[in-house]
Design a protein around this motif. Sequence first.
Motif, mmCIF file in Angstrom:
data_model
loop_
_atom_site.group_PDB
_atom_site.id
_atom_site.type_symbol
_atom_site.label_atom_id
_atom_site.label_comp_id
_atom_site.label_asym_id
_atom_site.label_seq_id
_atom_site.Cartn_x
_atom_site.Cartn_y
_atom_site.Cartn_z
ATOM 1 N N LEU A 76 0.876 -1.173 0.000
ATOM 2 C CA LEU A 76 0.000 0.000 0.000
ATOM 3 C C LEU A 76 0.904 1.211 0.000
ATOM 4 O O LEU A 76 1.735 1.388 0.889
ATOM 5 N N SER A 78 1.072 5.325 0.051
ATOM 6 C CA SER A 78 0.248 6.464 0.450
ATOM 7 C C SER A 78 0.752 7.746 -0.193
ATOM 8 O O SER A 78 1.950 8.008 -0.208
ATOM 9 N N TYR A 116 -9.145 5.319 -1.886
ATOM 10 C CA TYR A 116 -8.202 4.272 -2.289
ATOM 11 C C TYR A 116 -8.442 3.878 -3.734
ATOM 12 O O TYR A 116 -9.582 3.799 -4.184
ATOM 13 N N THR A 118 -6.667 1.241 -7.055
ATOM 14 C CA THR A 118 -5.718 0.221 -7.499
ATOM 15 C C THR A 118 -5.257 0.591 -8.895
ATOM 16 O O THR A 118 -6.077 0.920 -9.757
ATOM 17 N N THR A 124 -2.221 -1.183 -4.592
ATOM 18 C CA THR A 124 -3.201 -0.335 -3.934
ATOM 19 C C THR A 124 -2.549 0.934 -3.404
ATOM 20 O O THR A 124 -1.490 0.888 -2.784
ATOM 21 N N TRP A 125 -3.218 2.050 -3.653
ATOM 22 C CA TRP A 125 -2.762 3.358 -3.224
ATOM 23 C C TRP A 125 -3.808 4.011 -2.343
ATOM 24 O O TRP A 125 -5.000 3.811 -2.532
ATOM 25 N N GLU A 126 -3.350 4.827 -1.421
ATOM 26 C CA GLU A 126 -4.201 5.702 -0.626
ATOM 27 C C GLU A 126 -3.860 7.140 -1.020
ATOM 28 O O GLU A 126 -2.688 7.500 -1.098
ATOM 29 N N THR A 128 -4.669 10.838 0.469
ATOM 30 C CA THR A 128 -5.248 11.353 1.710
ATOM 31 C C THR A 128 -4.837 12.803 1.984
ATOM 32 O O THR A 128 -3.730 13.227 1.648
#
Length: 135
Positions: A76, A78, A116, A118, A124-126, A128
């Motif tokens: 993941l 971010s 989030y 993909t 997978t990325w966040e 924020t």
Amino acid sequence: MQPSISVITLAVDDLAKAVAFYQEGLGLPTKGIVGNAERDTQVAFFKLNNNLKLALWPRQSLQRQTGCSVTGHGVLLSHNVATRADVELILNTVSAAGGVINKPAHEQPWGCFGGYFTDPEGYTWEVTFNPKTVG
């Protein structure tokens, strides 16, 4: 010695498609694909902040170069942004570039605003926004 991460490498199945996504979808600067496919050295580097680089490397080449099995997507990543509007903008941009929105922008239980997605390779990325880091 101060530990640091200088390159985050992602194994990809389609290097050209992945490069296009990161260049067009996220606007990351790159010189494009470098190296030699026959020697398993083909890779693309993207400049991030603080001398950090993201590298995209064909999965099979990376497996042969490292001798390790390179499967799955247990990462993941971010991406912290400056405003709530930036969250929406990035999610819309990556969606248009072929990313899949897993969870749209929303208030997160820890006080941030994010969503989030993909990328086309399944990472997978966040994205924020943390109001506590503004100003």
